[in-house]
Design a protein around this motif. Sequence first.
Motif, PDB file in Angstrom:
ATOM      1  N   ARG A 187       0.858  -1.186   0.000  1.00  0.00           N
ATOM      2  CA  ARG A 187       0.000   0.000   0.000  1.00  0.00           C
ATOM      3  C   ARG A 187       0.897   1.239   0.000  1.00  0.00           C
ATOM      4  N   LEU A 188       0.947   1.885  -1.156  1.00  0.00           N
ATOM      5  CA  LEU A 188       1.906   2.974  -1.377  1.00  0.00           C
ATOM      6  C   LEU A 188       1.198   4.328  -1.352  1.00  0.00           C
ATOM      7  N   ILE A 189       1.718   5.243  -0.535  1.00  0.00           N
ATOM      8  CA  ILE A 189       1.180   6.608  -0.446  1.00  0.00           C
ATOM      9  C   ILE A 189       2.324   7.547  -0.827  1.00  0.00           C
ATOM     10  N   PHE A 190       2.023   8.570  -1.633  1.00  0.00           N
ATOM     11  CA  PHE A 190       3.066   9.551  -1.982  1.00  0.00           C
ATOM     12  C   PHE A 190       2.895  10.819  -1.161  1.00  0.00           C
ATOM     13  N   GLU A 191       4.023  11.382  -0.746  1.00  0.00           N
ATOM     14  CA  GLU A 191       3.989  12.621   0.026  1.00  0.00           C
ATOM     15  C   GLU A 191       5.117  13.530  -0.394  1.00  0.00           C
ATOM     16  N   ASP A 192       4.840  14.819  -0.367  1.00  0.00           N
ATOM     17  CA  ASP A 192       5.893  15.827  -0.555  1.00  0.00           C
ATOM     18  C   ASP A 192       6.620  16.017   0.764  1.00  0.00           C
ATOM     19  N   GLY A 193       7.771  16.605   0.713  1.00  0.00           N
ATOM     20  CA  GLY A 193       8.427  17.011   1.956  1.00  0.00           C
ATOM     21  C   GLY A 193       9.114  15.893   2.721  1.00  0.00           C
ATOM     22  N   LEU A 194       9.475  14.802   2.023  1.00  0.00           N
ATOM     23  CA  LEU A 194      10.235  13.754   2.727  1.00  0.00           C
ATOM     24  C   LEU A 194      11.726  14.085   2.732  1.00  0.00           C
ATOM     25  N   GLY A 195      12.091  15.154   2.035  1.00  0.00           N
ATOM     26  CA  GLY A 195      13.479  15.621   2.077  1.00  0.00           C
ATOM     27  C   GLY A 195      14.437  14.632   1.446  1.00  0.00           C
ATOM     28  N   LEU A 196      15.374  14.140   2.248  1.00  0.00           N
ATOM     29  CA  LEU A 196      16.448  13.284   1.746  1.00  0.00           C
ATOM     30  C   LEU A 196      15.998  11.848   1.517  1.00  0.00           C
ATOM     31  N   VAL A 197      14.862  11.479   2.091  1.00  0.00           N
ATOM     32  CA  VAL A 197      14.414  10.082   2.070  1.00  0.00           C
ATOM     33  C   VAL A 197      13.568   9.791   0.828  1.00  0.00           C
ATOM     34  N   ASP A 198      13.763   8.591   0.236  1.00  0.00           N
ATOM     35  CA  ASP A 198      12.971   8.197  -0.938  1.00  0.00           C
ATOM     36  C   ASP A 198      11.727   7.405  -0.546  1.00  0.00           C
TER      37      ASP A 198
END
Length: 209
Positions: free
Chosen positions: A34-45
């Motif tokens: 279950r994949l959710i996309f988010e902005d603002g994770l910075g350095l993490v993929d």
Amino acid sequence: PVTAGSVVVPYGHVIGNEKWRGSEVAQRLQGKVRLIFEDGLGLVDFHLSNRTCILFISEADLVAGDEFKRRLVRFRNASSLRGIVIVEKTQISDQYYSGVQKLVVLELGMVLLPVANQGEASQLIIQLVSFCVREQSRDRGANPFLRKQRAQPAEPAVLQAVQHIPAVGKTKALLLLQQFGSIHRLCNASIRELEQVVGQTVAQQIYTF
């Protein structure tokens, strides 16, 4: 800086950096996790759990120069998460691999996993997600008395005592007490255990103190 607990990953989900939307990795993960996309994770993929994340170094990153090295060093210095580095090792990027290995494993003390392409990376992420889910289940099913004890807010006197350690403010003190439960267990923690909560530099200062 990304610290453990600052990104809350729902049980059994993966949070992906918005930049991966539409990529081959994301397409192959769809339907498997279950994949959710988010902005603002910075350095993490990709965040696999509240404690574990993926930093993906693509073939293009390796060929483009040293920017990926700066990203890894910044992550290691600022984060208390368990970072796993997945690197795309292809015929083109193979010449750079030994340098990456030296930096990630020997200098930063992180886990490095080579893959041939994004498809292989997605399979690896699926395996790591199932490992994280098992780990979270174990944590949830731990002794309920211990869990209750750990959930209690730290006593003011204990919290103040921990804040006297160099480089430890209130936030880090709370994280440390949440992780170790008592000053006694904190005093007996290894550098490796401390690093997972506060990162390499602060862990070394606490251990020395």
